[in-house]
Write a protein that holds these residues in place. Sequence first.
Motif, mmCIF file in Angstrom:
data_model
loop_
_atom_site.group_PDB
_atom_site.id
_atom_site.type_symbol
_atom_site.label_atom_id
_atom_site.label_comp_id
_atom_site.label_asym_id
_atom_site.label_seq_id
_atom_site.Cartn_x
_atom_site.Cartn_y
_atom_site.Cartn_z
ATOM 1 N N TYR A 117 54.422 28.604 27.048
ATOM 2 C CA TYR A 117 54.191 27.249 27.229
ATOM 3 C C TYR A 117 55.545 26.257 26.656
ATOM 4 O O TYR A 117 55.907 25.244 27.474
ATOM 5 N N VAL A 121 58.187 24.420 29.426
ATOM 6 C CA VAL A 121 58.515 22.928 28.772
ATOM 7 C C VAL A 121 59.975 22.632 28.861
ATOM 8 O O VAL A 121 60.651 22.068 29.576
ATOM 9 N N THR A 141 58.316 16.935 33.581
ATOM 10 C CA THR A 141 58.174 17.146 32.099
ATOM 11 C C THR A 141 56.563 16.148 31.899
ATOM 12 O O THR A 141 55.639 16.674 31.010
ATOM 13 N N VAL A 142 56.737 14.933 32.438
ATOM 14 C CA VAL A 142 55.366 14.311 32.249
ATOM 15 C C VAL A 142 54.084 14.842 32.876
ATOM 16 O O VAL A 142 53.153 14.956 32.354
ATOM 17 N N ASN A 144 53.821 18.013 33.702
ATOM 18 C CA ASN A 144 53.586 19.193 32.833
ATOM 19 C C ASN A 144 52.882 18.890 31.738
ATOM 20 O O ASN A 144 52.026 19.760 31.239
ATOM 21 N N ALA A 145 53.139 18.091 30.940
ATOM 22 C CA ALA A 145 52.660 17.595 29.611
ATOM 23 C C ALA A 145 51.022 17.130 29.956
ATOM 24 O O ALA A 145 50.253 17.810 29.323
ATOM 25 N N TRP A 149 47.991 19.615 28.333
ATOM 26 C CA TRP A 149 46.955 19.109 27.894
ATOM 27 C C TRP A 149 45.636 19.647 28.302
ATOM 28 O O TRP A 149 44.699 20.093 27.239
#
Length: 165
Positions: A117, A121, A141-142, A144-145, A149
């Motif tokens: 992971y 990232v 990035t947002v 994928n975050a 989660w």
Amino acid sequence: MEMATLLFLGFIIVQRLSELVIAKRNTAKLLAKGAYEVGAAHYPVMVAMHSAWIACLVIFGFLEAVSYGWLALFAVLQVLRVWILGSLGSRWTTRIIVLEEPLVVRGPFKYLSHPNYMLVVAEIVVAPMVLGLGWVALVFTVLNAAMLWVRIGVEHKALATLRAA
């Protein structure tokens, strides 16, 4: 289109498609050994997100020149990818497959809980930057975050259930 750009984009596409083939094969083997999948509901969303990321790289990056500094960092990430996949061997898959065997604790898993992971990232940032697409790096990035989660939460819950059994 520069040849370096074409080769870079081609590499990403071929790599991701070959990983899907490997993951499908490994998933089938794991399920045949009695493993089971958790978190299948979010898997199509994850695939769609990664497909959209690649589409953005191709659509918005195909006329961009390659930044060789970022490309060098991307190459380092690919060495880490090989180490991670090699460490997991036939247990590597793109799905969350729970096998009632001890977790892999060799290679990077000896030092980190989720090295794959962490690699993804980094790739989601670095690959667009190879083509100067900072906004693609930021947007994905947002996204994928948010995906991680959900995914890591599902994975930890499944592993806690396994340990309790």
